[in-house]
Design a protein around this motif. Structure first.
Motif, mmCIF file in Angstrom:
data_model
loop_
_atom_site.group_PDB
_atom_site.id
_atom_site.type_symbol
_atom_site.label_atom_id
_atom_site.label_comp_id
_atom_site.label_asym_id
_atom_site.label_seq_id
_atom_site.Cartn_x
_atom_site.Cartn_y
_atom_site.Cartn_z
ATOM 1 N N LEU A 171 30.331 13.193 15.581
ATOM 2 C CA LEU A 171 30.526 12.060 14.681
ATOM 3 C C LEU A 171 29.276 11.874 13.831
ATOM 4 O O LEU A 171 28.181 12.301 14.227
ATOM 5 N N PRO A 172 29.415 11.199 12.669
ATOM 6 C CA PRO A 172 30.662 10.691 12.079
ATOM 7 C C PRO A 172 31.439 11.815 11.398
ATOM 8 O O PRO A 172 30.860 12.821 11.005
ATOM 9 N N PRO A 173 32.747 11.616 11.225
ATOM 10 C CA PRO A 173 33.564 12.700 10.665
ATOM 11 C C PRO A 173 33.319 12.968 9.187
ATOM 12 O O PRO A 173 33.825 13.949 8.657
ATOM 13 N N ILE A 174 32.542 12.089 8.520
ATOM 14 C CA ILE A 174 32.325 12.265 7.087
ATOM 15 C C ILE A 174 31.156 13.198 6.797
ATOM 16 O O ILE A 174 30.883 13.528 5.643
ATOM 17 N N ILE A 175 30.429 13.661 7.826
ATOM 18 C CA ILE A 175 29.332 14.606 7.627
ATOM 19 C C ILE A 175 29.857 15.853 6.918
ATOM 20 O O ILE A 175 30.907 16.394 7.280
ATOM 21 N N ASP A 176 29.098 16.333 5.928
ATOM 22 C CA ASP A 176 29.569 17.473 5.140
ATOM 23 C C ASP A 176 29.755 18.723 5.996
ATOM 24 O O ASP A 176 30.825 19.333 6.014
ATOM 25 N N ARG A 177 28.710 19.093 6.721
ATOM 26 C CA ARG A 177 28.790 20.356 7.462
ATOM 27 C C ARG A 177 27.852 20.312 8.666
ATOM 28 O O ARG A 177 26.706 19.860 8.564
ATOM 29 N N ILE A 178 28.368 20.762 9.784
ATOM 30 C CA ILE A 178 27.587 20.937 11.006
ATOM 31 C C ILE A 178 27.818 22.368 11.491
ATOM 32 O O ILE A 178 28.951 22.750 11.815
ATOM 33 N N ASP A 179 26.746 23.139 11.508
ATOM 34 C CA ASP A 179 26.806 24.492 12.080
ATOM 35 C C ASP A 179 26.282 24.407 13.503
ATOM 36 O O ASP A 179 25.076 24.178 13.734
ATOM 37 N N LEU A 180 27.164 24.587 14.481
ATOM 38 C CA LEU A 180 26.832 24.416 15.889
ATOM 39 C C LEU A 180 26.677 25.801 16.535
ATOM 40 O O LEU A 180 27.573 26.650 16.439
ATOM 41 N N TYR A 181 25.529 25.991 17.195
ATOM 42 C CA TYR A 181 25.231 27.261 17.870
ATOM 43 C C TYR A 181 25.159 26.982 19.362
ATOM 44 O O TYR A 181 24.297 26.221 19.828
ATOM 45 N N ILE A 182 26.028 27.612 20.164
ATOM 46 C CA ILE A 182 26.069 27.447 21.619
ATOM 47 C C ILE A 182 25.645 28.768 22.259
ATOM 48 O O ILE A 182 26.208 29.835 21.956
ATOM 49 N N ALA A 183 24.639 28.670 23.114
ATOM 50 C CA ALA A 183 24.126 29.891 23.769
ATOM 51 C C ALA A 183 25.190 30.478 24.684
ATOM 52 O O ALA A 183 25.947 29.763 25.347
ATOM 53 N N THR A 184 25.197 31.809 24.746
ATOM 54 C CA THR A 184 26.151 32.517 25.621
ATOM 55 C C THR A 184 25.518 32.921 26.949
ATOM 56 O O THR A 184 26.213 33.407 27.848
ATOM 57 N N THR A 185 24.199 32.711 27.064
ATOM 58 C CA THR A 185 23.490 33.010 28.323
ATOM 59 C C THR A 185 22.572 31.847 28.650
ATOM 60 O O THR A 185 22.262 31.011 27.790
ATOM 61 N N ASP A 186 22.111 31.839 29.886
ATOM 62 C CA ASP A 186 21.215 30.761 30.299
ATOM 63 C C ASP A 186 19.840 30.913 29.677
ATOM 64 O O ASP A 186 19.132 29.927 29.473
ATOM 65 N N LYS A 187 19.431 32.149 29.408
ATOM 66 C CA LYS A 187 18.109 32.390 28.838
ATOM 67 C C LYS A 187 18.261 33.223 27.576
ATOM 68 O O LYS A 187 18.108 34.448 27.595
ATOM 69 N N PRO A 188 18.618 32.543 26.452
ATOM 70 C CA PRO A 188 18.791 33.304 25.203
ATOM 71 C C PRO A 188 17.445 33.804 24.692
ATOM 72 O O PRO A 188 16.425 33.126 24.794
ATOM 73 N N HIS A 189 17.480 35.011 24.131
ATOM 74 C CA HIS A 189 16.261 35.615 23.591
ATOM 75 C C HIS A 189 16.237 35.586 22.061
ATOM 76 O O HIS A 189 15.182 35.816 21.468
ATOM 77 N N GLY A 190 17.368 35.343 21.436
ATOM 78 C CA GLY A 190 17.398 35.329 19.987
ATOM 79 C C GLY A 190 18.742 34.856 19.466
ATOM 80 O O GLY A 190 19.650 34.494 20.241
ATOM 81 N N PRO A 191 18.932 34.827 18.122
ATOM 82 C CA PRO A 191 20.192 34.350 17.540
ATOM 83 C C PRO A 191 21.411 35.110 18.006
ATOM 84 O O PRO A 191 22.519 34.568 17.990
ATOM 85 N N GLU A 192 21.212 36.380 18.432
ATOM 86 C CA GLU A 192 22.360 37.161 18.871
ATOM 87 C C GLU A 192 22.973 36.629 20.155
ATOM 88 O O GLU A 192 24.105 36.979 20.506
ATOM 89 N N ASP A 193 22.252 35.758 20.888
ATOM 90 C CA ASP A 193 22.757 35.198 22.136
ATOM 91 C C ASP A 193 23.447 33.850 21.913
ATOM 92 O O ASP A 193 23.664 33.099 22.873
ATOM 93 N N PHE A 194 23.776 33.528 20.662
ATOM 94 C CA PHE A 194 24.432 32.261 20.351
ATOM 95 C C PHE A 194 25.757 32.533 19.634
ATOM 96 O O PHE A 194 25.911 33.537 18.918
ATOM 97 N N GLN A 195 26.689 31.640 19.859
ATOM 98 C CA GLN A 195 27.991 31.688 19.180
ATOM 99 C C GLN A 195 28.094 30.477 18.253
ATOM 100 O O GLN A 195 27.831 29.347 18.672
ATOM 101 N N ARG A 196 28.471 30.727 16.966
ATOM 102 C CA ARG A 196 28.479 29.648 15.971
ATOM 103 C C ARG A 196 29.894 29.139 15.725
ATOM 104 O O ARG A 196 30.858 29.916 15.655
ATOM 105 N N GLN A 197 30.006 27.803 15.567
ATOM 106 C CA GLN A 197 31.229 27.142 15.112
ATOM 107 C C GLN A 197 30.821 26.137 14.036
ATOM 108 O O GLN A 197 29.839 25.413 14.209
ATOM 109 N N SER A 198 31.580 26.101 12.939
ATOM 110 C CA SER A 198 31.272 25.202 11.812
ATOM 111 C C SER A 198 32.380 24.169 11.661
ATOM 112 O O SER A 198 33.573 24.507 11.657
ATOM 113 N N VAL A 199 31.980 22.933 11.522
ATOM 114 C CA VAL A 199 32.910 21.830 11.292
ATOM 115 C C VAL A 199 32.291 20.910 10.244
ATOM 116 O O VAL A 199 31.116 21.037 9.898
ATOM 117 N N GLY A 200 33.083 19.969 9.724
ATOM 118 C CA GLY A 200 32.589 19.005 8.754
ATOM 119 C C GLY A 200 33.653 18.662 7.726
ATOM 120 O O GLY A 200 34.676 19.348 7.604
#
Length: 691
Positions: free
Chosen positions: A120-149
């Motif tokens: 929230l709030p739902p009127i935000i233009d864009r949120i790029d959310l990165y969720i780690a795929t491992t407990d100890k990420p070493h770089g961007p390759e260990d994250f999964q992105r979802q975009s909403v807004g």
């Protein structure tokens, strides 16, 4: 043991004990730091424990944030950057900076979990959310992105919903880092909650019911005022309907509800929808305020101020059309704030004077002021961006709309009561006026009857006087004929007594006879001049030649007068009374001789023009002044400069009357100096004139 300075203790014993305590404290501190770093490397906020029984789980109190003024930072840059803890939620206000937010999720227990993050709030233009795929990420390759807004079309959301929903799965015992990059042309804020499937369904249902109640109330008020406008043609209802409709669209845009109705087209036009609805609500609100408070009569300056501000509101849409929402929104906020101040100040001023409408307006406007104030403070980051601060604007708007509608109904009720009282007063005044009119009519009727009787008596007296006058004229006419007959008989005796009359004697006797006949004619016409106004005047119509009549009259003129030139090449047959028509010709000639001068000739033209017999006489006198022309045919009228000439003002009057009796007319054709021209027009007689 009392405190002692360090140098007063025994040296070896004191030093040994001190070293032992320092080493112990250092080891404990090092162990704590290692333990803490092993548990929460680089984080100052605790992780969020995902427990289904405790959902929804707020992310407030677990967030850390960092500003990116350039907007060029990537996830790799954010992983090595320094974040600062946020006490509750992110509220950066209006800013062009990108803001990075991070928090951690922990899945305790032996079971895996499927979770949904509602941002929230739902009127935000864009949120790029990165969720780690491992407990100890070493770089961007260990994250999964979802975009909403709001600027991301709904079909592109991982979870197809107008709300900003992100779904993820965590294995048992997992601890995952979450990074979010937030950008918006509107207020930059960030908060959210984590749900499982069951709690999300319940929450979405409650939110839908809440917003449905608000939108339904707005729609009912809008329809109600439209119907009232159609029925009463009251502009106040039209302005209020426009105000409510624009508020409804604005709320639906802010809550991202329009994205559900227009999933493909709302994302690129969301800012335009918000800008247009906001400007329309302010403009319609300004029109409503000046009409509701009747500022035209009560405060003309206030009306001009509010209408000017309302007219400026549509201009705030122009920057949005060119992609600059922030400038348009900022200008809209300043104009809206000025409009609110103007509305409030003039309403308070009127309320202090005892104006009941202003007091009702202030009561109904108070929730809108509170809601707008909270919204502005939330936008500027002065208060936390929580669910209550966000929904308070909607609740306050609904309360404002309902109270204002009640105020309008009360105003309409007062107006209806005033109308009924006015009708009753007007009806009573009408009855009183009717009674008074009847009395006046009765009095005037009696006066008219009395006046009618007086007029009838006067008319009867006038008829009797006219009758007596006519009888007197007839008696005089009978009396003067005897001496005239004696004169004519004497002329005949003189003619017979002459043995052989010479030419000169014969001419003299003929002239005496014609003069006696003319004297008889003049006396006859003179005695009848008072009869010309009588509709029963008898006219002896006979065929005669107007050209011959003109020549005969000229032949009878005395030789010492001005020359008279007659142009009558052809006979001009008319149907007329010889005696009366001869009088017309003689009067016109006499008038020309009096005012044309002896030395200047008189011209007479007799002919037929357009099937009309025309007798035209022209003299070369001084003419007739324009101011005199309208009166030359009036009875007894004489021009000021003509009063030195012998006459009584009857010549032209009699000629004009005689022309009318013959269905013709006598008119002044030219009255200019040096040329005075009269024209006699008579109908042409179809049968030939007898010789």
């Amino acid at each position: 043991m009392p405190f002692m300075p360090l140098h007063q203790l025994p040296n070896r014993q004191t030093a040994s004990r001190t070293r032992l305590w320092l080493w112990a404290m250092a080891l404990l501190l090092l162990a704590g730091m290692v333990s803490a770093r092993a548990e929460e490397p680089g984080y100052r906020q605790p992780p969020i424990d995902l427990v289904a029984a405790q959902t929804p789980l707020s992310i407030s109190g677990h967030l850390e944030a960092m500003r990116d003024p350039t907007g060029q930072m990537t996830l790799a840059d954010a992983l090595s950057a320094t974040f600062l803890p946020i006490p509750l939620t992110l509220g950066a206000g209006y800013t062009s900076d990108a803001v990075w937010v991070r928090f951690r999720l922990r899945q305790p227990g032996p079971d895996a979990g499927h979770w949904i993050l509602d941002l929230l709030p739902p009127i935000i233009d864009r949120i790029d959310l990165y969720i780690a795929t491992t407990d100890k990420p070493h770089g961007p390759e260990d994250f999964q992105r979802q975009s909403v807004g709001s600027m991301v079309p709904v079909p592109e959301h991982r979870v197809a919903n107008s709300n900003l929903l992100v779904s993820f799965n965590l294995p048992p015992g997992a601890v995952r880092d979450v990074y979010a990059r937030v950008t918006s042309a509107t207020v930059v804020s960030f908060r959210g909650a984590i749900f499982d499937d069951r709690s999300l369904t319940a929450t979405v249902s409650n939110h839908s019911l809440f917003h449905g109640l608000i939108y339904g109330s707005f729609a009912l008020v809008f329809i109600f005022n439209v119907l009232w406008f159609i029925w009463l043609r009251e502009r106040l209802n039209l302005y209020y309907a426009g105000y409510v409709l624009s508020l409804l669209i604005n709320h639906m845009a802010i809550s991202n509800t329009l994205a559900s109705l227009m999933p493909e087209t709302f994302a690129p036009t969301s800012k335009l929808w918000m800008s247009i609805s906001n400007a329309t609500s302010l403009t319609c609100g300004a029109l409503f305020v000046v009409t509701f408070l009747r500022l035209r009569e009560k405060a003309p300056w206030g009306r001009a101020t509010i209408l000017t501000l309302g007219a400026l509101c549509p201009l705030t849409v122009i920057p949005v059309l060119f992609g600059d929402y922030r400038s348009g929104a900022t200008a809209g906020q300043f104009i809206g704030l000025a409009l609110i101040i103007a509305d409030t100040s003039f309403s308070i001023k009127l309320a202090l004077r005892g104006d009941i409408l202003a007091r009702r307006f202030l009561i109904a406007f108070a929730p809108a002021l509170c809601g707008g104030g909270v919204s502005i403070m939330r936008a500027l980051g002065l208060i936390p961006n929580t669910w209550w601060t966000e929904q308070f604007y909607f609740i306050a708007s609904l309360l404002h709309i309902v109270l204002m509608n009640i105020s309008m109904m009360t105003r309409m009720r007062d107006a209806e009561n005033a109308r009924r009282e006015a009708q009753a007063t007007a009806l009573a005044a009408s009855h009183a006026a009717e009674e008074r009119a009847l009395r006046i009519i009765d009095e005037q009727t009696r006066e008219l009857v009395s006046a009618k009787r007086e007029v009838e008596a006067a008319l009867a007296a006038e008829r009797q006087a006219a009758k007596d006058q006519i009888q007197f004229i007839d008696m005089i006419g009978h009396e003067y004929r005897t001496p005239m007959s004696v004169i004519r008989a004497g002329i005949d005796v003189m003619e017979l007594s002459a043995a052989v009359p010479g030419p000169s004697q014969t001419t003299l006797l003929d002239r005496m006879r014609r003069s006696a006949d003319r004297l008889v004619e003049l006396i006859e016409v003179g005695l009848q001049r008072d009869r010309f106004d009588q509709p029963s005047l008898a006219v002896d119509l006979r065929p005669l030649d107007l050209a011959r009549l003109a020549r005969d009259v000229v032949m009878e003129l005395p030789p010492d007068g001005p020359d008279v030139l007659v142009h009558a090449p052809e006979p001009v047959p008319v149907h007329a009374d010889l005696l009366l028509l001869r009088t017309v010709v003689i009067n016109l000639l006499d008038n020309a001789q009096k005012y044309g001068g002896v030395e200047k000739p008189i011209e007479i033209t007799v002919g037929i023009e357009d099937s009309i017999a025309i007798f035209r006489i022209t003299d070369r006198g001084p003419g007739i002044p324009p101011s005199v022309i309208p009166h030359i045919f009036d009875k007894y009228y004489r021009a000021p400069r003509a009063r030195t000439v012998v006459g009584i003002g009857l010549g032209l009057y009699l000629a004009h009357k005689i022309a009318i009796l013959h269905k013709g007319k006598l008119e002044l054709e030219s009255g200019d100096p040096g040329q005075c021209m009269f024209r006699l027009c008579l109908p042409v007689f179809a049968n030939p004139v007898e010789g």
